[in-house]
Design an enzyme around this catalytic site. Structure first.
Site, short mmCIF file in Angstrom:
data_model
loop_
_atom_site.label_atom_id
_atom_site.label_comp_id
_atom_site.label_asym_id
_atom_site.label_seq_id
_atom_site.Cartn_x
_atom_site.Cartn_y
_atom_site.Cartn_z
N HIS B 219 0.80 -1.21 0.00
CA HIS B 219 0.00 0.00 0.00
C HIS B 219 0.84 1.27 0.00
O HIS B 219 0.29 2.36 -0.10
CB HIS B 219 -0.99 -0.01 1.17
CG HIS B 219 -2.14 -0.93 0.90
ND1 HIS B 219 -2.01 -2.30 0.90
CD2 HIS B 219 -3.43 -0.69 0.60
CE1 HIS B 219 -3.17 -2.85 0.62
NE2 HIS B 219 -4.06 -1.90 0.43
N SER B 223 -0.72 -0.99 -6.08
CA SER B 223 -0.55 -2.15 -6.94
C SER B 223 0.13 -1.79 -8.24
O SER B 223 -0.06 -0.70 -8.77
CB SER B 223 -1.91 -2.76 -7.24
OG SER B 223 -2.56 -3.14 -6.05
N LYS B 247 -14.48 -8.42 -8.35
CA LYS B 247 -13.72 -9.27 -9.28
C LYS B 247 -13.07 -10.43 -8.52
O LYS B 247 -13.14 -11.58 -8.96
CB LYS B 247 -12.67 -8.41 -9.98
CG LYS B 247 -12.04 -9.12 -11.16
CD LYS B 247 -11.05 -8.20 -11.87
CE LYS B 247 -10.41 -8.92 -13.04
NZ LYS B 247 -9.34 -8.14 -13.66
N ASP B 248 -12.43 -10.12 -7.39
CA ASP B 248 -11.84 -11.19 -6.58
C ASP B 248 -12.91 -12.15 -6.09
O ASP B 248 -12.69 -13.35 -6.03
CB ASP B 248 -11.11 -10.60 -5.35
CG ASP B 248 -9.78 -9.97 -5.73
OD1 ASP B 248 -9.32 -10.20 -6.85
OD2 ASP B 248 -9.20 -9.26 -4.89
N GLU B 291 5.65 -33.93 -2.10
CA GLU B 291 4.43 -33.45 -2.73
C GLU B 291 4.76 -32.69 -4.01
O GLU B 291 5.86 -32.17 -4.16
CB GLU B 291 3.68 -32.54 -1.75
CG GLU B 291 3.09 -33.28 -0.58
CD GLU B 291 1.76 -33.93 -0.93
OE1 GLU B 291 1.81 -34.99 -1.58
OE2 GLU B 291 0.72 -33.40 -0.58
#
Lengths: 284, 423
Positions: B219, B223, B247-248, B291
């Site tokens: 912040h 972004s 959107k997220d 994994e």
């Protein structure tokens, strides 16, 4: 500075790797690796399907009961299903009384403490008990089986690559060793040839030896293949008793998520409509 | 800090005002994830995986806390306690499969998030600290996932723990004591299982703490975006809420559809059959594999087959494996191209899509394959490229590459019209 050292380190690692690759490639070409004999004779599990396969799969309780019968009459002498309780059999469609009877008549007794003396003893199992182990411990299991400890079967269809088809193939896949099999890979004393087993020679004697080894009460023809398939289906259940419930829950969850996601998508579209409209003008 | 045009937090109620004067937590949320955070308007779907990783971290923490209520971290009963969860705990199978598959989805999200950063140059000034904290989160996540895989105490748990802690043994002089410290003994046993459980419970909260710093650092400059061009005016941004929350939000729903399809219909597809066999120190599995999310690094580890002077191959492999991740810490200073976005870097773009991505795919494939030829040779070439990409190609590329012209502003890139500077 960072880049200078970075390039040096990069040259070192990349150089080492290219050098190793070169050495490996020369070795590979001059001395091509020979596939182990096991690979040449080993076979992949047979193509077999179960009613519980697929996203809509369901257990066939008749088959599971037949499979349990095969387990009880053929497998149980050596292999336990220690994670399963007698009470779980009710899920196969047995009534409470039938389960009580199965438990009470089980040939292996459950460990207990003698209430009179406090000493270790045994008693007939009750529905709340897990299936008693056929051998007191691994030493006893090995001693009775030519040092090969029979694995517990509770999770076997999940604990083997290939799952239930592998179990089915193994049970129905015993044969005489092929004539061209080298001497070193032929079964030794106490071993049996089985092309589905990783190293071809398995300690377990063929458990299902011929048709009609068990007598099915529902009239199903007890062929070797049928018995192997029934017991494999039963072992799918022991490994994942909630399998059908999982799939049913899955569909409900997916339906909910689909609706929620569509709604969320539409709200996303409407929120962005004005901003996107500006972009559209550019394309026009 | 924020942009001067950011919307200001105004408490809607008297109580909100009262709180805001005393503990402005509403203001904090408003400015971090709400309308008070102006976000570039042109973010594509690659910008969705940060929040998605956060969602899966929450899934892991919630399911993990419930599992811990039923799990017993004791070498004698750990395996059976997991089966108890699967069979006797109400919906225990759901919690466990959500947790087991949630780990994979967390890593899918985090890898796409990292890949986004690599392609769009999100690590470049002024966002270096966000990137560095991100690498820390990734390292913590790897440690957490590794220890989590040990807890069911199956064969792969046991032998994975043995192999991974065995890596430290390769370090000269202090290696052996380090390994014994990690395991609390000479081989994985109850002591190891207990400390792994303790740390597996602790580290996710450390991760959550570092994520707070990651977002805090984000912040400061705000972004990044697909053009890599700085935000220049109000028109370039939209408020985070409702635009990016929406959107997220729908994208999380989409991801959950894939996640639930996996956990309800093929819950063991990403696991290994051997882990349904209880741990047995006397029986080594034919192929010990970690994994899937560790496979690329595992391939690098096994790519070193020759000693270098007095340095044994195993130590080289361990050094290379750790270096492969540590190199990310230096990335902002290795890649000096002033252009952030790969979209405007013609040569970088080719090296990224035809070099780095296939190289990591090959490493991933080879890491899961048995340590035989030709997989070893393939991992050697791919590992060589991996180091060359970050340590040689990127530093040199930024000198010779001619980037394509950048748009003047985000608004211009999106609408084709120049940004109207507010007077």
């Amino acid at each position: 500075m960072v880049r200078f050292f970075g390039i040096l380190i990069g040259l070192f690692f990349a150089g080492m790797l290219v050098y190793s690759f070169g050495r490996g490639a020369v070795e590979y070409i001059s001395n091509p690796p020979v596939k182990a004999v096991e690979y040449q004779f080993h076979e992949e599990p047979k193509d077999v399907s179960f009613t519980s396969d697929g996203p809509f799969g369901k257990f066939d309780n008749q088959q599971l009961q037949r499979g349990f019968q095969v387990y009880k009459e053929v497998c149980a002498a050596c292999h336990g299903i220690r994670l399963v309780a007698f009470r779980n059999l009710e899920e196969l469609g047995y009534t409470e009384d039938e389960v009580k009877a199965i438990a009470a008549n089980w040939p292996i007794e459950a460990p207990a403490i003698d209430p009179a003396t406090g000493e270790a003893s045994t008693r007939p199992p009750i529905p709340a008990d897990k299936f008693p182990k056929p051998f007191a411990n691994d030493v006893a299991a090995g001693a009775a089986n030519n040092n090969a400890i029979p694995p517990d079967l509770s999770l076997i269809t999940k604990a083997r690559e290939g799952g239930a088809p592998y179990v089915y193939s193994l049970l129905s896949g015993y044969s005489d060793p092929p004539a061209e099999l080298p001497e070193a890979n032929r079964p030794g004393i106490g071993l049996h040839y089985n092309a589905y087993f990783a190293n071809l020679n398995i300690a377990m004697a063929p458990p299902i030896t011929g048709d009609d080894q068990v007598t099915y009460s529902d009239g199903t023809n007890a062929t070797v293949s049928q018995m192997a398939q029934d017991v494999s289906a039963f072992l799918i259940w022991t490994a994942e008793p909630s399998l059908v419930k999982q799939k049913q829950t899955g569909w409900a969850v997916l339906a909910f998520l689909l609706i929620a996601t569509i709604l969320a998508f539409l709200s996303y579209k409407s929120i962005w409509a004005d901003v996107k409209a500006e972009k559209k003008k550019k394309e026009a | 800090m924020s942009f001067p045009w950011a919307q200001q937090y105004k408490p809607a109620t008297e109580f909100g005002q009262w709180m805001d004067d005393r503990l402005p937590i509403g203001r904090l949320v408003y400015n971090s994830l709400g309308a008070g955070y102006p976000t570039p308007r042109n973010l594509n779907y690659m910008w969705n995986f940060g929040s998605l990783a956060g969602v899966f971290l929450v899934v892991q923490i919630v399911t993990g806390i419930i599992l811990a209520m039923h799990y017993a971290a004791n070498a004698d009963i750990a395996f059976d306690s997991v089966e108890h969860i699967m069979r006797d705990v109400n919906s225990g199978w759901m919690i466990r499969y959500a947790h087991a598959n949630g780990a994979s989805f967390f890593f899918i999200a985090i890898y796409l998030h990292i890949g986004r950063g690599l392609y769009y140059g999100s690590y470049k000034a002024p966002r270096e600290m966000i990137w560095l904290l991100g690498v820390v989160i990734y390292l913590l996540a790897m440690a957490t996932a590794f220890m989590g895989y040990v807890l069911p105490w199956g064969q792969m748990s046991f032998w994975g723990a043995k192999v991974i802690t065995g890596l430290f043994e390769a370090i000269p002089l202090v290696g052996k004591p380090i390994q014994e410290l990690l395991l609390g003994g000479f081989a994985p046993d109850n002591a190891a299982l207990n400390r792994f459980f303790s740390l597996h419970y602790l580290l996710p909260f450390v991760i959550a703490g570092v994520i707070i710093m990651h977002i805090w650092a984000l912040h400061i400059p705000g972004s990044s975006n697909p053009t890599g061009v700085n935000v220049k005016g109000k028109q370039d941004t939209v408020p985070f809420h409702p635009f990016y929350t929406a959107k997220d939000g729908w994208f999380v729903g989409l991801a959950l559809i894939f996640f639930t399809a996996m956990m309800f219909f093929m819950p063991n597809a990403l696991g290994h059959a051997d882990n349904y066999i209880p741990a047995n120190p006397l029986s080594t599995p034919a192929h010990i594999v970690p994994e899937w999310y560790f496979w690329p690094w595992y391939a690098i580890l096994r790519a070193f087959t020759f000693d270098f002077l007095f340095v044994p191959a195993k130590l080289l492999g361990v050094l290379a494996m750790f270096s492969a991740i540590l190199v990310w810490f230096f990335l902002p200073w290795l890649d000096r191209s002033p252009v952030r976005s790969g979209d405007y870097r013609p040569r970088f773009k080719k090296f990224f899509w035809f070099g780095l991505i296939p190289c990591i795919a090959i490493l991933g494939y080879c890491g899961g394959a048995p340590a035989e030829e030709p997989f070893v040779m393939m991992s050697q070439l791919a590992s060589a490229y991996y180091f060359a990409h970050f340590l040689i190609i990127l530093p040199l590329l930024s000198r010779i590459e001619k980037p394509e012209p950048l748009p003047n502003s985000i608004t211009e890139a999106v609408t084709g019209k120049p940004l109207q500077q507010a007077s």
